[in-house]
Design a protein around this motif. Structure first.
Motif, PDB file in Angstrom:
ATOM      1  N   TRP A 167      48.384  14.890  16.251  1.00  0.00           N
ATOM      2  CA  TRP A 167      48.812  15.921  17.190  1.00  0.00           C
ATOM      3  C   TRP A 167      49.877  16.835  16.582  1.00  0.00           C
ATOM      4  CZ3 TRP A 167      47.395  18.282  21.494  1.00  0.00           C
ATOM      5  CH2 TRP A 167      48.342  19.077  22.141  1.00  0.00           C
ATOM      6  N   PHE A 168      50.947  16.251  16.071  1.00  0.00           N
ATOM      7  CA  PHE A 168      52.047  17.080  15.572  1.00  0.00           C
ATOM      8  C   PHE A 168      51.660  17.846  14.314  1.00  0.00           C
ATOM      9  CE2 PHE A 168      54.671  14.004  18.059  1.00  0.00           C
ATOM     10  CZ  PHE A 168      55.183  14.951  18.938  1.00  0.00           C
ATOM     11  N   THR A 169      50.868  17.228  13.454  1.00  0.00           N
ATOM     12  CA  THR A 169      50.403  17.939  12.271  1.00  0.00           C
ATOM     13  C   THR A 169      49.500  19.099  12.667  1.00  0.00           C
ATOM     14  OG1 THR A 169      50.494  15.900  10.959  1.00  0.00           O
ATOM     15  CG2 THR A 169      49.190  17.720  10.075  1.00  0.00           C
ATOM     16  N   GLY A 170      48.578  18.826  13.588  1.00  0.00           N
ATOM     17  CA  GLY A 170      47.677  19.877  14.053  1.00  0.00           C
ATOM     18  C   GLY A 170      48.420  20.997  14.755  1.00  0.00           C
ATOM     19  N   LEU A 171      49.430  20.637  15.566  1.00  0.00           N
ATOM     20  CA  LEU A 171      50.196  21.652  16.292  1.00  0.00           C
ATOM     21  C   LEU A 171      50.984  22.538  15.335  1.00  0.00           C
ATOM     22  CD1 LEU A 171      50.923  22.617  19.150  1.00  0.00           C
ATOM     23  CD2 LEU A 171      52.870  21.047  19.094  1.00  0.00           C
ATOM     24  N   GLY A 172      51.601  21.916  14.333  1.00  0.00           N
ATOM     25  CA  GLY A 172      52.374  22.698  13.382  1.00  0.00           C
ATOM     26  C   GLY A 172      51.515  23.608  12.528  1.00  0.00           C
ATOM     27  N   VAL A 173      50.333  23.114  12.126  1.00  0.00           N
ATOM     28  CA  VAL A 173      49.443  23.900  11.272  1.00  0.00           C
ATOM     29  C   VAL A 173      48.699  24.969  12.073  1.00  0.00           C
ATOM     30  CG1 VAL A 173      47.397  23.814   9.807  1.00  0.00           C
ATOM     31  CG2 VAL A 173      49.167  22.058   9.583  1.00  0.00           C
ATOM     32  N   ALA A 174      48.208  24.582  13.265  1.00  0.00           N
ATOM     33  CA  ALA A 174      47.428  25.521  14.076  1.00  0.00           C
ATOM     34  C   ALA A 174      48.264  26.700  14.548  1.00  0.00           C
ATOM     35  CB  ALA A 174      46.825  24.795  15.275  1.00  0.00           C
ATOM     36  N   ALA A 175      49.581  26.502  14.637  1.00  0.00           N
ATOM     37  CA  ALA A 175      50.441  27.588  15.094  1.00  0.00           C
ATOM     38  C   ALA A 175      50.345  28.799  14.169  1.00  0.00           C
ATOM     39  CB  ALA A 175      51.884  27.104  15.186  1.00  0.00           C
ATOM     40  N   ARG A 176      50.056  28.546  12.904  1.00  0.00           N
ATOM     41  CA  ARG A 176      49.948  29.652  11.952  1.00  0.00           C
ATOM     42  C   ARG A 176      48.831  30.614  12.336  1.00  0.00           C
ATOM     43  NH1 ARG A 176      50.480  26.474   6.120  1.00  0.00           N
ATOM     44  NH2 ARG A 176      52.525  25.513   6.519  1.00  0.00           N
ATOM     45  N   LEU A 177      47.784  30.085  12.945  1.00  0.00           N
ATOM     46  CA  LEU A 177      46.660  30.940  13.339  1.00  0.00           C
ATOM     47  C   LEU A 177      47.051  31.892  14.461  1.00  0.00           C
ATOM     48  CD1 LEU A 177      43.842  28.206  13.357  1.00  0.00           C
ATOM     49  CD2 LEU A 177      44.452  29.786  11.506  1.00  0.00           C
ATOM     50  N   LEU A 178      48.125  31.567  15.172  1.00  0.00           N
ATOM     51  CA  LEU A 178      48.553  32.403  16.290  1.00  0.00           C
ATOM     52  C   LEU A 178      49.600  33.443  15.879  1.00  0.00           C
ATOM     53  CD1 LEU A 178      48.942  29.621  19.024  1.00  0.00           C
ATOM     54  CD2 LEU A 178      47.009  31.170  18.691  1.00  0.00           C
ATOM     55  N   ARG A 179      49.972  33.450  14.616  1.00  0.00           N
ATOM     56  CA  ARG A 179      51.026  34.366  14.174  1.00  0.00           C
ATOM     57  C   ARG A 179      50.717  35.836  14.451  1.00  0.00           C
ATOM     58  NH1 ARG A 179      53.128  31.912   8.368  1.00  0.00           N
ATOM     59  NH2 ARG A 179      54.070  30.014   9.221  1.00  0.00           N
ATOM     60  N   PRO A 180      49.469  36.301  14.234  1.00  0.00           N
ATOM     61  CA  PRO A 180      49.208  37.717  14.554  1.00  0.00           C
ATOM     62  C   PRO A 180      49.517  38.065  16.003  1.00  0.00           C
ATOM     63  CG  PRO A 180      47.432  36.812  13.228  1.00  0.00           C
ATOM     64  CD  PRO A 180      48.296  35.647  13.623  1.00  0.00           C
ATOM     65  N   LEU A 181      49.241  37.114  16.899  1.00  0.00           N
ATOM     66  CA  LEU A 181      49.532  37.357  18.312  1.00  0.00           C
ATOM     67  C   LEU A 181      51.026  37.454  18.553  1.00  0.00           C
ATOM     68  CD1 LEU A 181      48.479  37.529  21.250  1.00  0.00           C
ATOM     69  CD2 LEU A 181      48.624  35.034  21.345  1.00  0.00           C
ATOM     70  N   PHE A 182      51.802  36.676  17.789  1.00  0.00           N
ATOM     71  CA  PHE A 182      53.248  36.659  17.970  1.00  0.00           C
ATOM     72  C   PHE A 182      53.969  37.640  17.059  1.00  0.00           C
ATOM     73  CE2 PHE A 182      52.038  32.797  20.060  1.00  0.00           C
ATOM     74  CZ  PHE A 182      53.004  32.594  21.027  1.00  0.00           C
ATOM     75  N   ALA A 183      53.229  38.599  16.544  1.00  0.00           N
ATOM     76  CA  ALA A 183      53.853  39.654  15.749  1.00  0.00           C
ATOM     77  C   ALA A 183      54.609  40.634  16.642  1.00  0.00           C
ATOM     78  CB  ALA A 183      52.791  40.398  14.940  1.00  0.00           C
ATOM     79  N   HIS A 184      54.373  40.553  17.958  1.00  0.00           N
ATOM     80  CA  HIS A 184      55.010  41.452  18.913  1.00  0.00           C
ATOM     81  C   HIS A 184      56.083  40.695  19.694  1.00  0.00           C
ATOM     82  CE1 HIS A 184      51.694  44.172  18.021  1.00  0.00           C
ATOM     83  NE2 HIS A 184      50.866  43.164  18.269  1.00  0.00           N
ATOM     84  N   ALA A 185      57.209  41.351  19.905  1.00  0.00           N
ATOM     85  CA  ALA A 185      58.344  40.724  20.587  1.00  0.00           C
ATOM     86  C   ALA A 185      57.982  40.297  22.010  1.00  0.00           C
ATOM     87  CB  ALA A 185      59.533  41.682  20.621  1.00  0.00           C
ATOM     88  N   VAL A 186      57.092  41.041  22.666  1.00  0.00           N
ATOM     89  CA  VAL A 186      56.760  40.712  24.050  1.00  0.00           C
ATOM     90  C   VAL A 186      56.091  39.339  24.152  1.00  0.00           C
ATOM     91  CG1 VAL A 186      54.509  41.860  23.934  1.00  0.00           C
ATOM     92  CG2 VAL A 186      55.657  41.581  26.153  1.00  0.00           C
TER      93      VAL A 186
END
Length: 209
Positions: A167-186
């Motif tokens: 779980w924790f390994t997957g959560l930490g690694v999978a978060a990278r895939l969401l980086r484009p979405l979090f490129a915006h401050a909102v």
């Protein structure tokens, strides 16, 4: 008993521990939110994941060895953990709310500056060991099921630990895939606001028992 039958009998408690461990750990909480945030930031992810897994290893091992029964009969300790955890969850909710209310420029600076490793380590340990749900899930729920496994309780505990690693390994690694979405401050504002609401509700629930 055939070899295949023996393999299945040994595998069943591991699978049971894995399934229950994933069911308990996947709930939204301060620890998961923090791992997700660090994964999105790409800061000290390996350290955070290692600390979360190591904490689970220590408590799961203690519970399987019988510490769960001891804690169940220590209401004073349980009460202290509940209040300490509730207050900490409340403070974490306030900090998350403050981040959500910051200006876009200030949030961007916070996002790119990075936090010292020591601060990350202390925050991870606090969000883990001061979280009452960590003890409720592991000691009461997991401990009760492990006790029912009898001689297979260590195999069951190994399955629960495997769930933590995955779980924790997957959560930490999978978060990278969401980086484009979090490129915006909102998007960060929405995440922090959601964390503030969830942590606030958990704090109230914990303090009320």
């Amino acid at each position: 008993m055939s070899l295949s039958g023996m393999d299945i009998s040994l595998l069943l408690p591991v699978v049971s521990g894995l399934g229950l461990g994933l069911a308990l750990i996947a709930a939204i909480g301060p620890q998961n939110a923090f791992v997700l945030r660090q994964g999105l930031l790409g800061e000290h992810v390996a350290v955070v994941v290692a600390l979360c897994v190591a904490s689970d290893l220590l408590l799961i091992s203690a519970v399987v060895a019988g510490a769960g029964a001891l804690l169940e009969h220590a209401p004073v300790v349980t009460l202290l953990l509940r209040w300490a955890g509730g207050l900490y969850l409340g403070s974490y909710a306030v900090l998350a709310a403050r981040r959500a209310l910051r200006s876009a420029d200030r949030l961007e600076v916070t996002r790119t500056t990075g936090a010292p490793r020591r601060a990350i380590v202390l925050t991870t340990l606090a969000l883990t060991w001061l979280n009452p749900h960590f003890y409720v899930d592991t000691v009461l729920v997991l401990g009760a099921v492990a006790a029912a496994q009898g001689a297979d309780r260590w195999a069951f505990g190994a399955g629960a630990l495997l769930a933590s690693v995955l779980w924790f390994t997957g959560l930490g690694v999978a978060a990278r895939l969401l980086r484009p979405l979090f490129a915006h401050a909102v998007t960060w504002r929405v995440l922090d606001a959601s964390v503030a609401v969830v942590m606030g509700m958990l704090a109230v629930g914990v303090l009320r028992g």
